[in-house]
Design a protein around this motif. Structure first.
Motif, mmCIF file in Angstrom:
data_model
loop_
_atom_site.group_PDB
_atom_site.id
_atom_site.type_symbol
_atom_site.label_atom_id
_atom_site.label_comp_id
_atom_site.label_asym_id
_atom_site.label_seq_id
_atom_site.Cartn_x
_atom_site.Cartn_y
_atom_site.Cartn_z
ATOM 1 N N ALA A 117 -54.428 -13.613 -7.813
ATOM 2 C CA ALA A 117 -55.239 -12.404 -7.669
ATOM 3 C C ALA A 117 -54.505 -11.390 -6.804
ATOM 4 O O ALA A 117 -54.031 -11.723 -5.724
ATOM 5 C CB ALA A 117 -56.595 -12.727 -7.051
ATOM 6 N N ASP A 118 -54.420 -10.172 -7.311
ATOM 7 C CA ASP A 118 -53.791 -9.071 -6.580
ATOM 8 C C ASP A 118 -54.770 -7.899 -6.550
ATOM 9 O O ASP A 118 -54.596 -6.905 -7.248
ATOM 10 C CB ASP A 118 -52.477 -8.669 -7.258
ATOM 11 N N PRO A 119 -55.839 -8.041 -5.750
ATOM 12 C CA PRO A 119 -56.848 -6.979 -5.704
ATOM 13 C C PRO A 119 -56.330 -5.739 -4.988
ATOM 14 O O PRO A 119 -55.340 -5.809 -4.253
ATOM 15 C CB PRO A 119 -57.982 -7.621 -4.907
ATOM 16 N N PRO A 120 -57.017 -4.622 -5.204
ATOM 17 C CA PRO A 120 -56.670 -3.450 -4.381
ATOM 18 C C PRO A 120 -56.794 -3.841 -2.912
ATOM 19 O O PRO A 120 -57.727 -4.539 -2.521
ATOM 20 C CB PRO A 120 -57.743 -2.414 -4.762
ATOM 21 N N TYR A 121 -55.833 -3.419 -2.117
ATOM 22 C CA TYR A 121 -55.826 -3.807 -0.712
ATOM 23 C C TYR A 121 -57.038 -3.279 0.056
ATOM 24 O O TYR A 121 -57.410 -3.838 1.082
ATOM 25 C CB TYR A 121 -54.535 -3.351 -0.031
ATOM 26 N N ASP A 122 -57.668 -2.232 -0.445
ATOM 27 C CA ASP A 122 -58.848 -1.687 0.232
ATOM 28 C C ASP A 122 -60.158 -2.166 -0.406
ATOM 29 O O ASP A 122 -61.212 -1.621 -0.131
ATOM 30 C CB ASP A 122 -58.792 -0.155 0.272
ATOM 31 N N LEU A 123 -60.109 -3.182 -1.235
ATOM 32 C CA LEU A 123 -61.312 -3.717 -1.884
ATOM 33 C C LEU A 123 -62.286 -4.204 -0.807
ATOM 34 O O LEU A 123 -61.925 -5.045 0.028
ATOM 35 C CB LEU A 123 -60.922 -4.882 -2.804
ATOM 36 N N PRO A 124 -63.520 -3.687 -0.798
ATOM 37 C CA PRO A 124 -64.476 -4.060 0.251
ATOM 38 C C PRO A 124 -64.756 -5.561 0.340
ATOM 39 O O PRO A 124 -65.034 -6.069 1.411
ATOM 40 C CB PRO A 124 -65.744 -3.294 -0.127
ATOM 41 N N TRP A 125 -64.681 -6.268 -0.747
ATOM 42 C CA TRP A 125 -64.984 -7.700 -0.750
ATOM 43 C C TRP A 125 -63.733 -8.586 -0.868
ATOM 44 O O TRP A 125 -63.817 -9.759 -1.238
ATOM 45 C CB TRP A 125 -66.015 -8.045 -1.821
#
Length: 178
Positions: A117-125
């Motif tokens: 998983a490579d979520p956006p670094y600013d993802l709230p969760w």
């Protein structure tokens, strides 16, 4: 951005101008795959790539012979680029899914050897992702979950955490389902 090894080695992936994704750097991706190459046989591996962005991680797994690679991306421009790239390269073992990660995790009945998983670094969760993923049961008992995250985030206290690798602004935390 280029594919580092395997069947598609050296192929360049060029997202269009204004593409809104932060691909894993070639250096960090190469380091990650060097680690994995010493631990697994890619040709026996079923992989899930969450928050796929450009699809670079999926192409790398496919190039190295993974049996199946499912990638999940909700941005329509990103998934269109990924599907175009898959078609142009004639990659047969990658399936691109246009769906939200949380929705996919709630309905997925497939089990994987590796989940990346490579979520956006600013993802709230972002901090909830390990628990969310590990509670679904989609990771096989011997599987590994790898989460790419920013430098200031730490998962070392998580009960399923196994190791951390730091490549400057790119960090990987590894988790085991047991």
């Amino acid at each position: 951005m280029r594919i580092i090894s395997g069947k598609y080695r050296g192929r360049r992936i060029n997202p269009p101008q204004g593409f809104k994704a932060r691909p894993t750097t070639d250096y960090a991706r190469e380091s990650l795959f060097n680690i994995l190459a010493n631990r697994i046989d890619f040709e026996d591996t079923e992989v899930l790539d969450l928050f796929s962005g450009t699809g670079s991680i999926s192409y790398e797994f496919a190039s190295r012979g993974a049996i199946t690679v499912h990638l999940v991306e909700k941005d329509i421009r990103n998934i269109s680029f990924i599907r175009k790239t898959i078609n142009e390269m004639k990659i047969e073992n990658v399936k691109a899914l246009h769906v939200d990660v949380k929705a996919y995790l709630k309905t997925c009945r497939y089990r994987y050897d590796i989940v990346f998983a490579d979520p956006p670094y600013d993802l709230p969760w972002l901090n909830e992702i390990p628990d969310l993923l590990l509670q679904t049961g989609i990771l096989k008992e011997t599987g590994v979950f790898i989460l790419e995250h920013p430098k200031g985030t730490s998962f070392t206290g998580h009960r399923n955490f196994t190791e951390h690798r730091d490549y400057g602004s790119v960090n990987f935390s590894f988790f085991s389902p047991i």
